[in-house]
Motif scaffolding. Sequence first.
Motif, PDB file in Angstrom:
ATOM      1  N   VAL A 182       0.829  -1.204   0.000  1.00  0.00           N
ATOM      2  CA  VAL A 182       0.000   0.000   0.000  1.00  0.00           C
ATOM      3  C   VAL A 182       0.864   1.255   0.000  1.00  0.00           C
ATOM      4  N   ILE A 183       1.899   1.271   0.830  1.00  0.00           N
ATOM      5  CA  ILE A 183       2.793   2.436   0.888  1.00  0.00           C
ATOM      6  C   ILE A 183       3.495   2.637  -0.452  1.00  0.00           C
ATOM      7  N   LYS A 184       3.941   1.565  -1.074  1.00  0.00           N
ATOM      8  CA  LYS A 184       4.641   1.691  -2.348  1.00  0.00           C
ATOM      9  C   LYS A 184       3.703   2.135  -3.467  1.00  0.00           C
ATOM     10  N   ILE A 185       2.443   1.738  -3.394  1.00  0.00           N
ATOM     11  CA  ILE A 185       1.469   2.243  -4.362  1.00  0.00           C
ATOM     12  C   ILE A 185       1.336   3.751  -4.206  1.00  0.00           C
ATOM     13  N   GLY A 186       1.248   4.219  -2.956  1.00  0.00           N
ATOM     14  CA  GLY A 186       1.208   5.661  -2.721  1.00  0.00           C
ATOM     15  C   GLY A 186       2.460   6.359  -3.220  1.00  0.00           C
ATOM     16  N   LEU A 187       3.614   5.750  -3.013  1.00  0.00           N
ATOM     17  CA  LEU A 187       4.872   6.347  -3.476  1.00  0.00           C
ATOM     18  C   LEU A 187       4.942   6.399  -4.997  1.00  0.00           C
ATOM     19  N   CYS A 188       4.292   5.460  -5.667  1.00  0.00           N
ATOM     20  CA  CYS A 188       4.226   5.528  -7.137  1.00  0.00           C
ATOM     21  C   CYS A 188       3.518   6.808  -7.571  1.00  0.00           C
ATOM     22  N   GLY A 189       2.403   7.123  -6.909  1.00  0.00           N
ATOM     23  CA  GLY A 189       1.701   8.366  -7.226  1.00  0.00           C
ATOM     24  C   GLY A 189       2.557   9.582  -6.951  1.00  0.00           C
ATOM     25  N   TRP A 190       3.254   9.560  -5.816  1.00  0.00           N
ATOM     26  CA  TRP A 190       4.127  10.688  -5.461  1.00  0.00           C
ATOM     27  C   TRP A 190       5.252  10.860  -6.471  1.00  0.00           C
ATOM     28  N   SER A 191       5.907   9.771  -6.856  1.00  0.00           N
ATOM     29  CA  SER A 191       7.066   9.877  -7.747  1.00  0.00           C
ATOM     30  C   SER A 191       6.656  10.366  -9.133  1.00  0.00           C
ATOM     31  N   MET A 192       5.472   9.930  -9.617  1.00  0.00           N
ATOM     32  CA  MET A 192       5.013  10.397 -10.926  1.00  0.00           C
ATOM     33  C   MET A 192       4.693  11.882 -10.867  1.00  0.00           C
ATOM     34  N   ALA A 193       4.030  12.304  -9.792  1.00  0.00           N
ATOM     35  CA  ALA A 193       3.710  13.721  -9.644  1.00  0.00           C
ATOM     36  C   ALA A 193       4.981  14.553  -9.506  1.00  0.00           C
ATOM     37  N   PHE A 194       5.935  14.044  -8.760  1.00  0.00           N
ATOM     38  CA  PHE A 194       7.209  14.746  -8.594  1.00  0.00           C
ATOM     39  C   PHE A 194       7.914  14.893  -9.934  1.00  0.00           C
ATOM     40  N   TYR A 195       7.879  13.834 -10.729  1.00  0.00           N
ATOM     41  CA  TYR A 195       8.492  13.892 -12.058  1.00  0.00           C
ATOM     42  C   TYR A 195       7.829  14.960 -12.925  1.00  0.00           C
ATOM     43  N   LEU A 196       6.513  14.958 -12.979  1.00  0.00           N
ATOM     44  CA  LEU A 196       5.803  15.918 -13.827  1.00  0.00           C
ATOM     45  C   LEU A 196       6.053  17.350 -13.371  1.00  0.00           C
ATOM     46  N   ARG A 197       6.098  17.567 -12.058  1.00  0.00           N
ATOM     47  CA  ARG A 197       6.340  18.918 -11.551  1.00  0.00           C
ATOM     48  C   ARG A 197       7.688  19.445 -12.016  1.00  0.00           C
ATOM     49  N   HIS A 198       8.710  18.625 -11.953  1.00  0.00           N
ATOM     50  CA  HIS A 198      10.052  19.102 -12.291  1.00  0.00           C
ATOM     51  C   HIS A 198      10.336  18.991 -13.787  1.00  0.00           C
ATOM     52  N   HIS A 199       9.750  18.018 -14.438  1.00  0.00           N
ATOM     53  CA  HIS A 199       9.946  17.906 -15.888  1.00  0.00           C
ATOM     54  C   HIS A 199       9.308  19.090 -16.610  1.00  0.00           C
ATOM     55  N   CYS A 200       8.097  19.450 -16.187  1.00  0.00           N
ATOM     56  CA  CYS A 200       7.372  20.537 -16.836  1.00  0.00           C
ATOM     57  C   CYS A 200       7.576  21.878 -16.147  1.00  0.00           C
ATOM     58  N   LYS A 201       8.336  21.877 -15.043  1.00  0.00           N
ATOM     59  CA  LYS A 201       8.619  23.120 -14.298  1.00  0.00           C
ATOM     60  C   LYS A 201       7.309  23.846 -13.983  1.00  0.00           C
ATOM     61  N   THR A 202       6.447  23.163 -13.279  1.00  0.00           N
ATOM     62  CA  THR A 202       5.119  23.685 -13.009  1.00  0.00           C
ATOM     63  C   THR A 202       4.748  23.495 -11.549  1.00  0.00           C
ATOM     64  N   GLN A 203       3.899  24.397 -11.070  1.00  0.00           N
ATOM     65  CA  GLN A 203       3.295  24.251  -9.745  1.00  0.00           C
ATOM     66  C   GLN A 203       1.832  23.842  -9.879  1.00  0.00           C
ATOM     67  N   ASP A 204       1.498  23.241 -10.977  1.00  0.00           N
ATOM     68  CA  ASP A 204       0.135  22.843 -11.312  1.00  0.00           C
ATOM     69  C   ASP A 204      -0.351  21.728 -10.386  1.00  0.00           C
ATOM     70  N   PHE A 205      -1.555  21.860  -9.858  1.00  0.00           N
ATOM     71  CA  PHE A 205      -2.146  20.806  -9.030  1.00  0.00           C
ATOM     72  C   PHE A 205      -2.539  19.593  -9.864  1.00  0.00           C
ATOM     73  N   GLY A 206      -2.677  19.761 -11.160  1.00  0.00           N
ATOM     74  CA  GLY A 206      -3.096  18.663 -12.032  1.00  0.00           C
ATOM     75  C   GLY A 206      -2.159  17.472 -12.038  1.00  0.00           C
ATOM     76  N   ILE A 207      -0.939  17.650 -11.543  1.00  0.00           N
ATOM     77  CA  ILE A 207      -0.024  16.504 -11.472  1.00  0.00           C
ATOM     78  C   ILE A 207      -0.602  15.394 -10.603  1.00  0.00           C
ATOM     79  N   VAL A 208      -1.507  15.762  -9.688  1.00  0.00           N
ATOM     80  CA  VAL A 208      -2.116  14.767  -8.809  1.00  0.00           C
ATOM     81  C   VAL A 208      -2.924  13.760  -9.617  1.00  0.00           C
ATOM     82  N   PHE A 209      -3.671  14.233 -10.611  1.00  0.00           N
ATOM     83  CA  PHE A 209      -4.514  13.346 -11.407  1.00  0.00           C
ATOM     84  C   PHE A 209      -3.671  12.263 -12.084  1.00  0.00           C
ATOM     85  N   PHE A 210      -2.560  12.678 -12.634  1.00  0.00           N
ATOM     86  CA  PHE A 210      -1.720  11.745 -13.383  1.00  0.00           C
ATOM     87  C   PHE A 210      -0.918  10.854 -12.439  1.00  0.00           C
ATOM     88  N   GLY A 211      -0.593  11.375 -11.263  1.00  0.00           N
ATOM     89  CA  GLY A 211       0.048  10.535 -10.247  1.00  0.00           C
ATOM     90  C   GLY A 211      -0.876   9.423  -9.789  1.00  0.00           C
TER      91      GLY A 211
END
Length: 918
Positions: A184-213
Motif C-alpha cells: 500500500v505504501i509503495k502504491i502511494g509512493l508511485c503516485g508521489w514519484s510520478m507527480a514529482f516527475y511531472l512537476r520538475h519535468h514541466c517546471k510547473t506548480q500545477d495541481f493537475g499533477i495529482v490526477f496523473f500521479g
Amino acid sequence: MQNETKKDRHPVWRDGLESSESSLAARIRARRQEEETKQTERVLIEDLKEDLEEQDQRQTGSDGDWEYGCETFPNLKIVSPRHALLMSFLIPVIIMLLIFVQRGIFPFGEESFLRTDMYHQYAPFFSEFRYKLTHGGSLLYSWDVGMGINFAALFAYYLASPLNWLILLCPAKYVIEFMTISIVIKIGLCGWSMAFYLRHHCKTQDFGIVFFGIFYALSGYMAAYSWNIMWLDCIVVFPLIMLALERLVREGKGMAYCLLLGFSILSNYYISIMTCMFLVFYMIALLILEQEMTLEKFVGRLFEFSLYSLLAGGLSAVVLLPEVFALQSTASGSSSFPQTVNQYFSIFDMLARHIGNVETEIGLDHWPNIYCGVAVIMLFFLYLGCRQIRPKEKVVSCVLLLFFLASFSINVLNYIWHGFHYPNSLPCRQSYIYIWLVLLICYEAYIHLAQTSWNQVVRAFGCAVAFVLMAQKLLEDNEQFHFAVFYVAILFLSLYLAGIAWYRKKPRWRSIILFYTLAVVTVEAAVNTAVTSVTTTSRTEYTKDNAAVENLVSMVMPNKTFFRMKKEKGKTKNDGAWMHFPSVSLFSSTASADLSKLFKKLGCESSTNAYSITGSTPLIDSLFSVKYGLYPQEQQKSDIQTFLAQEDETWLYENKYTLPLGFLVDEDFFQRWNLDNSKPADVQNSLADAVGADQVLEMMMDVQSDGVSMSFTPTESGLYYAYVRNKKVEKVTADTWNGSKTFTNTDRGYLLELGWCIAGEEVVLTAEETSEVLDASVYRFSEQGLRSVYDRLSEEPWVLTSWTDRKLEGTITCKDSGVMMTTIPYDKGWKILVDGEEQTAEKVLDAFIGVELTPGEHTISMKYFPGGLMTGAGITAMSLVIVLGMFGMGRLVKGARLYEQNQSQNQSDGKDDHENEK
C-alpha cells in the motif's frame, strides 16, 4: 554618475535616504542607521519571500499552464499546489485502504491480500528471511527452502529491496500484514514519484499533477501486479530515474541518475533489465530533442550516460552476480531465440485495453495491462493537435509508443524485453514504461488546455467516444470486456468534458473545478481497482495450523542428525520456509531445472520452476532423508512409521528407515540405475535392482476400466499408488474405504498416493472435467522392499558430527573405493575437504553432489559460499569508491568555483566602496 553599491540598491536604504545620492551627509547618516535597521531589514526580506512563494503557488512555470488558487473558495485548500505531492501519495493509499475495508482484509476482517505468487512464494520467503534475521541464520544458504538452496540468490531475486529489512521489527504472526502495508505504501509512493516527475519535468506548480500521479499508482499494471511486491520499488523509482536522466542530458549531472538506477537494480534486477533497455531508447530520444546540441556535447553526454550506467550496475553487483550465477542452473538459464516472427494480436485490440474495468491478464495470454484512465484517450487526440508542442517532439513520442505496442504483440520483441526469455505467465511486464510515457504525453496536452480551442476539445471527445464505440463493436465476443465497461468509459469521458466546459465558463471557480476533477479521477481509479484487482484469500485458513506445526517442529529441533521433513497437506510448496523446517519441496524461479527433471523421473510432482514431495513413496522419502512427516489425520499403523506427537489437527510421525544425507555406492551404481524408464514405478524398482534389493512397487493386474473411470479391489492391505498414463487427464478423484481424495495436475506425471487400502474394499478412480479415457496403472508398495533397499544403502553412511546452514562435517568408513552420494543439490558454491584436502565435487544423477573416495576412514567437511558473491562484493566496493571519489571531486570543484566567485565579488564590492569613498 557614481557607481551604485548593493546597499544603495536595497529598498530599505532607498527609503531611509532623505536627500540625493550625491549627498555625502546623507550617506553618512545612512551608515549610522545601519545597525538600527538590520532587524527591520530581515523581517522585510522574510515577508517578501513569503509573498513570492504565494505568488508562485498561484502561477505555473510555463506559458499556457492553468493558474490554480483558492481565493474564490478559501476552504478548498486541498487543491492547493503546495499539497499536490502529498495528495498524490495519500489518495491511492486511501483508495486501497477503503477497498481493504470493503474486502474484509485483516485487520478489517479475516481475509488477506495473498494472491498467486504472493501466496505461494513471497509470504514464505519473507517469513524465512525474518526468521534468519531474528535467529542468526545464514543469509547464504537455507535447508528450509526446497532440498537446500542458495539463499543469497533467492534473496537477490525476491527480497533485495532495502525496505524489506524493516521486517526485523515485525512480529512473526504479522508477516502477511508487513507485506500488505508495504504494498500500500509503495502504491502511494508511485503516485508521489510520478507527480514529482511531472512537476520538475514541466517546471510547473500545477495541481493537475495529482490526477496523473493517481493514474500511475492505480494503473492497469498495478491492478494486475500490485501483489508482486518485489517489483514495486522499481516502479516507484522509475519516474525519478527518467528525471535524473533528463538532468544528465541537460546539465551533465549524473550522480542522482547513477544512485537511483543502482537502487533499482539492487531492488530487483529483473524489472530493472526493462528499465535499462528503455533508458537507451530514451537517451537517444533526449539527444534528438535537445535544442542546443553540439558534437562535443553529444559525445560527452553519451560517455557520461555509459559511465554512470556502468557504475549503477557496479553498485548492485554484490546481489546481481550471485543471482546471475544461480540462474544458469534454472529453467530460465536455457532458452532459445525465436526462429519465426509472429504477432499475438492487433494494435486496436491492445489499445482497447485503455478502457477502464477490463479484466486484467496475469495468465499465459499475452495481453498488456495498460489502463491509466480513460481521459488519456481524449488527451492523446488533443496532444496530436496541440500547436504549442513541437512536431519533432510529437514524432519522437509517437514512435516510442508504436515501438511499445509492437513489443507487446510481436513474439521476438516480447522475448527480448523479458531478458531473452518468454515469461511464464504475467505478460508484458514492461508495460509500466508505456503507461508512464502515455501519462507524460497526455499531461503535456493537459497543461495546454487553456490555449486549446473548444472545437478541438469537442473533436477530441468525439474521437474518444468513437474509439470506445468501435471497441464495443469489434470486441463484443471478448470475455474480458463486460458490456458495461463501454458505457462506464463514455460516462467518465463526459464527466471530464463537463469539467473542461465548466472551467471555460467559470474560470474564477478553478478551485471547485479542480476539486470536482479530483473527485472524478479518484472515483474512476477506485472503481477500476476494485473491479479488476485486490482478490483475497482466507487469512485464517492460511495460518490455521501454523502454531501446531511450529510446536511439533520444536520437538525435533535442534537435531544432531540431519533430516528433512514433509507436510502431506501443504498450503504451498514452500511450507518449510513459511514454518521453518528442513523441507523437500520448492516453488521458485531459482529452482534447479535438473532437480525438477529428477523429481519427475522418480514420480514426484514437478514443473518448470518447481518440484514437490507430492507423489513420493516411502522409498523416495528414505532416499531424500525425510525422517519426519506432518499429517492432517492419524495414519494407519505400520512397521515403517512411528507416532511421535499430536497438536490440534496435526500428527507428527517418524520414518524408521531414513537414509543419511550421504552414503557410499560403488562406481557402477549410476550406470545400473536406469532413470530413463517411462514409468516412475519402473525407475524406483530399478533403484532396488541396482543395489540387489527387493523391488518396492508391485503392479496390480486385475484393474477394470469403463472409459473415464476405473476400479480395482486390493487382495492385500497396504499403501497403494496410481500412475495416469493419459496426459490429457488433469484431475482425478479416488474413492476408497476412507473417503474421497482429489488429485490435480495429474498431467505432470506423478504417482497418485491413494493411501492405505484395505483388502476386499473396492477403489474407484474417476477422471474429472474431461471425456478422456482414464488410462492408469496401479501399484502396491512393498515394505519389505523398502527395508531391503535401506539395508544396502545404509551400510556405509556419512555420519555427521555437526551441521548448520552452510557447514557440514562428518566421517565415513569405506570398505572399497566408491562415490559418496549425497542428496545435496549440486552447486559450485560448495567447497569439499576430504581429510583436509580440497576435492572437486561430482554431479551425480544430474542433480546431486557426489565425492569420490578411497578405502578407509575419511573426515569430510563441506562449506558453502555462493558463486559470484566475492567478485560482486569487490565490484560494488570499487564502484562505491569511484562514486564517492567523483562526488568528493564534484564538491571540491564546486567549492573552488564558489570561492573564486566570492573573491571576485568581494574585490568588485571593495572597488565600488573605494570609488564611493572618493
